[in-house]
Design a protein around this motif. Structure first.
Motif, PDB file in Angstrom:
ATOM      1  N   ASP A 228      18.334   5.288   8.009  1.00 24.60           N
ATOM      2  CA  ASP A 228      18.947   6.441   7.337  1.00 24.60           C
ATOM      3  C   ASP A 228      18.184   6.862   6.091  1.00 24.60           C
ATOM      4  N   PHE A 229      17.133   6.134   5.764  1.00 26.19           N
ATOM      5  CA  PHE A 229      16.408   6.405   4.517  1.00 26.19           C
ATOM      6  C   PHE A 229      15.643   7.713   4.640  1.00 26.19           C
ATOM      7  N   TYR A 230      15.778   8.585   3.641  1.00 26.88           N
ATOM      8  CA  TYR A 230      15.081   9.875   3.708  1.00 26.88           C
ATOM      9  C   TYR A 230      13.579   9.632   3.855  1.00 26.88           C
ATOM     10  N   ARG A 231      12.920  10.577   4.502  1.00 28.71           N
ATOM     11  CA  ARG A 231      11.470  10.460   4.648  1.00 28.71           C
ATOM     12  C   ARG A 231      10.820  11.759   4.175  1.00 28.71           C
ATOM     13  N   ILE A 232       9.889  11.634   3.251  1.00 33.08           N
ATOM     14  CA  ILE A 232       9.147  12.798   2.777  1.00 33.08           C
ATOM     15  C   ILE A 232       7.676  12.425   2.696  1.00 33.08           C
ATOM     16  N   ASP A 233       6.840  13.182   3.346  1.00 32.00           N
ATOM     17  CA  ASP A 233       5.399  13.034   3.164  1.00 32.00           C
ATOM     18  C   ASP A 233       4.695  14.216   3.795  1.00 32.00           C
ATOM     19  N   THR A 234       3.388  14.280   3.545  1.00 32.51           N
ATOM     20  CA  THR A 234       2.592  15.383   4.049  1.00 32.51           C
ATOM     21  C   THR A 234       1.959  15.036   5.393  1.00 32.51           C
ATOM     22  N   THR A 276      16.091   2.264  -6.222  1.00 37.97           N
ATOM     23  CA  THR A 276      16.483   3.551  -5.638  1.00 37.97           C
ATOM     24  C   THR A 276      15.321   4.529  -5.768  1.00 37.97           C
ATOM     25  N   LEU A 277      14.808   4.987  -4.632  1.00 40.51           N
ATOM     26  CA  LEU A 277      13.729   5.988  -4.626  1.00 40.51           C
ATOM     27  C   LEU A 277      14.348   7.375  -4.588  1.00 40.51           C
ATOM     28  N   THR A 278      13.697   8.331  -5.237  1.00 44.18           N
ATOM     29  CA  THR A 278      14.193   9.712  -5.236  1.00 44.18           C
ATOM     30  C   THR A 278      13.013  10.655  -5.105  1.00 44.18           C
ATOM     31  N   CYS A 279      13.234  11.753  -4.406  1.00 47.09           N
ATOM     32  CA  CYS A 279      12.198  12.782  -4.264  1.00 47.09           C
ATOM     33  C   CYS A 279      12.434  13.867  -5.295  1.00 47.09           C
ATOM     34  N   VAL A 280      11.347  14.337  -5.889  1.00 43.74           N
ATOM     35  CA  VAL A 280      11.422  15.410  -6.885  1.00 43.74           C
ATOM     36  C   VAL A 280      11.997  16.686  -6.263  1.00 43.74           C
ATOM     37  N   LYS A 320      -4.145   6.268   3.264  1.00 46.60           N
ATOM     38  CA  LYS A 320      -5.057   6.379   4.407  1.00 46.60           C
ATOM     39  C   LYS A 320      -5.328   7.842   4.773  1.00 46.60           C
ATOM     40  N   ASP A 321      -4.300   8.697   4.635  1.00 46.75           N
ATOM     41  CA  ASP A 321      -4.484  10.103   5.033  1.00 46.75           C
ATOM     42  C   ASP A 321      -4.902  11.003   3.886  1.00 46.75           C
ATOM     43  N   GLY A 322      -5.291  10.415   2.762  1.00 44.04           N
ATOM     44  CA  GLY A 322      -5.862  11.221   1.693  1.00 44.04           C
ATOM     45  C   GLY A 322      -4.880  11.676   0.627  1.00 44.04           C
ATOM     46  N   PHE A 323      -3.568  11.477   0.825  1.00 44.83           N
ATOM     47  CA  PHE A 323      -2.604  11.805  -0.221  1.00 44.83           C
ATOM     48  C   PHE A 323      -2.912  10.951  -1.452  1.00 44.83           C
ATOM     49  N   THR A 324      -2.731  11.541  -2.647  1.00 41.01           N
ATOM     50  CA  THR A 324      -2.938  10.761  -3.868  1.00 41.01           C
ATOM     51  C   THR A 324      -1.765  10.941  -4.824  1.00 41.01           C
ATOM     52  N   VAL A 357       1.567  -1.274   3.635  1.00 38.12           N
ATOM     53  CA  VAL A 357       1.794  -1.475   2.195  1.00 38.12           C
ATOM     54  C   VAL A 357       1.945  -0.133   1.486  1.00 38.12           C
ATOM     55  N   ARG A 358       2.935  -0.057   0.585  1.00 38.33           N
ATOM     56  CA  ARG A 358       3.138   1.129  -0.237  1.00 38.33           C
ATOM     57  C   ARG A 358       3.416   0.708  -1.676  1.00 38.33           C
ATOM     58  N   ILE A 359       3.463   1.707  -2.548  1.00 38.29           N
ATOM     59  CA  ILE A 359       3.811   1.427  -3.948  1.00 38.29           C
ATOM     60  C   ILE A 359       5.275   1.803  -4.187  1.00 38.29           C
ATOM     61  N   GLY A 366       8.933   9.988  -6.263  1.00 36.67           N
ATOM     62  CA  GLY A 366       7.983   9.479  -5.279  1.00 36.67           C
ATOM     63  C   GLY A 366       6.609  10.127  -5.349  1.00 36.67           C
ATOM     64  N   TYR A 367       6.572  11.441  -5.666  1.00 36.69           N
ATOM     65  CA  TYR A 367       5.287  12.159  -5.575  1.00 36.69           C
ATOM     66  C   TYR A 367       4.277  11.685  -6.605  1.00 36.69           C
ATOM     67  N   VAL A 368       4.712  11.014  -7.678  1.00 39.58           N
ATOM     68  CA  VAL A 368       3.769  10.506  -8.681  1.00 39.58           C
ATOM     69  C   VAL A 368       3.631   8.984  -8.627  1.00 39.58           C
ATOM     70  N   SER A 369       4.157   8.371  -7.569  1.00 43.57           N
ATOM     71  CA  SER A 369       4.135   6.904  -7.617  1.00 43.57           C
ATOM     72  C   SER A 369       4.152   6.196  -6.265  1.00 43.57           C
ATOM     73  N   ALA A 370       4.954   6.713  -5.317  1.00 44.49           N
ATOM     74  CA  ALA A 370       5.360   5.870  -4.187  1.00 44.49           C
ATOM     75  C   ALA A 370       4.419   5.956  -2.985  1.00 44.49           C
ATOM     76  N   THR A 371       3.113   5.963  -3.226  1.00 45.88           N
ATOM     77  CA  THR A 371       2.123   6.159  -2.164  1.00 45.88           C
ATOM     78  C   THR A 371       2.339   5.215  -0.979  1.00 45.88           C
ATOM     79  N   LYS A 372       2.474   5.822   0.196  1.00 45.02           N
ATOM     80  CA  LYS A 372       2.647   5.068   1.440  1.00 45.02           C
ATOM     81  C   LYS A 372       1.267   4.911   2.104  1.00 45.02           C
ATOM     82  N   TRP A 373       1.138   3.970   3.035  1.00 45.85           N
ATOM     83  CA  TRP A 373      -0.131   3.726   3.738  1.00 45.85           C
ATOM     84  C   TRP A 373      -1.274   3.592   2.717  1.00 45.85           C
ATOM     85  N   LEU A 374      -0.961   2.825   1.658  1.00 42.18           N
ATOM     86  CA  LEU A 374      -1.867   2.680   0.507  1.00 42.18           C
ATOM     87  C   LEU A 374      -3.184   2.009   0.902  1.00 42.18           C
TER      88      LEU A 374
END
Ligand SMILES: Nc1nc2c(c(=O)[nH]1)N[C@H]1C(S)=C(S)[C@@H](COP(=O)(O)O)O[C@H]1N2
Ligand SMILES: [Mo]
Length: 508
Positions: A228-234, A276-280, A320-324, A357-359, A366-374
């Motif tokens: 049920d955890f929200y998912r946000i990424d590019t 608790t993670l939150t999206c901007v 891995k996909d270039g998000f920073t 692994v993620r941060i 999340g957009y300034v910290s929680a990098t996934k597929w680090l």
């Protein structure tokens, strides 16, 4: 004018049926690739099949299981495929005289699959795409066949049209096989990663139970299940990384570069922490927030070992996909236990949530910290780089804003005693008080559940003696220092929404 002979006409309709079937197969092959690329299981057949399973009466399900045993799912898929192809053959025949009639059959079949996919709880936002792609592909191929065959309808003995039909059939058949094979390769890479994920042995938390007293009556679960955890990424397709292939380099303005494998990471001191993670992008009252038990290694330990230079003020983390993301070094070195997480609620990170692994940084969006597929951490300075979202209109720094949400009731209630409940959050600052008001009246204090830590959301509830009629409920929170939530409305961009959550309740 020569009318086609009956024999020839039946040959023509056979060809038309073959054309319809080939158009459908091409569509299914394209849909399969779309599903593999998007990392969704919702191929058109699976979408229809899953929706079907949810709707069949229990006796039929039992009958299928007793007839086909553990092959009941294969039998169902085969059955669906046969029905689809039979209808597609009819569509092919209709399309000889009137393309739109054949096209209507394709649109209905694809439409059923799209609707089935969107009603699946596990389909995600992209679950309908494979069925949509399948429909468009089948329409195009059907059009090509109907053009060839309407030529044959007029001139049954035309050798060029016959050869054209054969060439088209062979081309579509070969193309479909090639596309289906491509789908298998892409899908196979995903299953190799999900197999590796399933086989992982991780140092796991002693208990998954939420701390006592954190769950308030009637509110959203304090701990958010992974599903049920929200998912946000590019990431249009989820990056696939096997733990054995994962490597992280910590470099830049450091005394000693560090390179870590996944095994190296597991051998280090592991911590387990609810955050608790939150999206901007979360709107006031929105659900882009979730609370999980994360397991991993403290960034403070790793960075201290690397020895950041005294004039560094940031890290740039890369996926891995270039998000920073750009994160203040201070939030990684202080006592908030920012971590490289490899597990979420006692499970290896789900692929969609950053496997392997993620941060996780408490207190930052999340957009300034929680990098996934680090894959990379560079110690640097904010004046040396721009992270992914910065040139796109979002602030360089993204501390989470104090916010609160009403979860129940959301629209209706029965007159009398009503539990109003929700969550409030101000990660790494803490929530000290929550108040509710009805129809703009005086603020009334809600009861707060136990605070697990300042890095998690906090549940609240308030008992309302609800009179009949239409009412507006509003909530506001106060932070640990006693500051109230910002009441003026602001959109999520550039650094997080503000304003009070209001809900209109019809009390009957
Ligand atoms: N690689 C990568 N990591 C990412 C993002 C992304 O687009 N790509 N989005 C970030 C944003 S905006 C948020 S809010 C969180 C969401 O994490 P979740 O999908 O696990 O909830 O991931 C962050 N990490
Ligand atoms: Mo986000």
């Amino acid at each position: 004018m020569n009318q086609p002979q009956p024999r020839r006409r039946s040959g023509l309709y056979l060809r038309a049926a073959v054309g319809g079937v080939l158009a459908a197969l091409a569509g299914l092959a394209a849909g399969g690739v779309a599903a593999a690329v998007l990392g969704t299981s919702q191929t058109p057949v699976v979408a229809i099949g899953s929706a079907f399973i949810d709707r069949v009466p229990p006796w039929l399900k039992d009958l299928a299981i007793s007839l086909f045993g553990t092959h009941d799912k294969t039998a169902l898929k085969t059955g669906i495929l046969i029905v689809l192809l039979a209808l597609a053959a009819v569509g092919g025949i209709l399309a000889v005289r009137r393309y739109w009639a054949g096209a209507a059959v394709v649109v209905i079949l694809a439409g059923v699959a799209v609707i089935a996919a969107t009603t699946r709880p596990d389909a995600g936002q992209t679950g309908f795409v494979p069925s949509f792609v399948a429909g468009i592909t089948a329409l195009i191929i059907l059009r090509l066949f109907s053009q060839r065959l309407s030529g044959l309808l007029k001139f049954p003995d035309d050798g060029v049209s016959r050869r054209g039909f054969l060439q088209l059939s062979a081309g579509v058949a070969l193309g479909s096989v090639a596309v289906a094979a491509l789908g298998n390769v892409v899908g196979g890479r995903r299953s190799a990663v999900t197999d590796a994920r399933a086989a992982l042995k991780l140092p796991l938390p002693p208990s998954l139970n939420p701390p006592a007293g954190v769950q308030a009556a009637g509110a959203t679960p304090w701990a958010t299940p992974n599903a049920d955890f929200y998912r946000i990424d590019t990431a249009l397709s989820v990056p696939l990384i096997k733990p054995a292939d994962w490597k992280l380099r910590i470099h830049g303005m450091v005394e000693r570069e560090i390179e870590l494998t996944f095994d190296d990471l597991l051998k280090r001191n592991v911590v387990h922490k609810w955050v608790t993670l939150t999206c901007v992008s979360n709107e006031v009252g929105g659900d882009l927030i979730g609370n999980a038990l994360w397991s991993g290694v403290l960034l403070k330990d790793l960075l201290t070992e690397a020895g950041p230079s005294s004039d560094a003020d940031a890290i740039q983390s890369t996926s891995k996909d270039g998000f920073t993301a750009g994160t203040p070094l201070s939030t990684l070195l202080d006592d908030r236990e920012s971590m490289l997480a490899f597990a979420m609620n006692g499970q290896p990170l789900p692929v969609e949530h950053g496997f392997p692994v993620r941060i996780v940084v408490p207190g930052l969006y999340g957009y300034v910290s929680a990098t996934k597929w680090l894959t990379d951490i560079e110690v640097t300075r904010f004046d040396q780089f721009q992270a992914y979202w910065t040139p796109r209109g979002w602030s360089e720094l993204g501390p989470i804003k104090l916010s609160s949400r009403i979860d129940v009731p959301r629209s209706k209630a029965s007159a009398g005693s009503v539990t109003v409940a929700g969550v409030a959050w101000d990660q790494h600052v803490g929530v000290s008080k929550v108040e509710v008001r009805v129809d703009g009246g005086p603020w009334q204090q809600a009861t707060l559940a136990t605070d697990a830590s300042i890095d998690t959301w906090r549940q609240w509830h308030w008992n309302w003696d609800a009179p009949r009629g239409n009412h507006v409920l509003q909530v506001r929170a106060f932070d640990a220092k006693g500051n109230p939530q910002i009441e003026s409305q602001a959109a999520p961009a550039p650094n997080g929404s503000t304003g009070l959550h209001s809900v209109d309740i019809k009390v009957g």
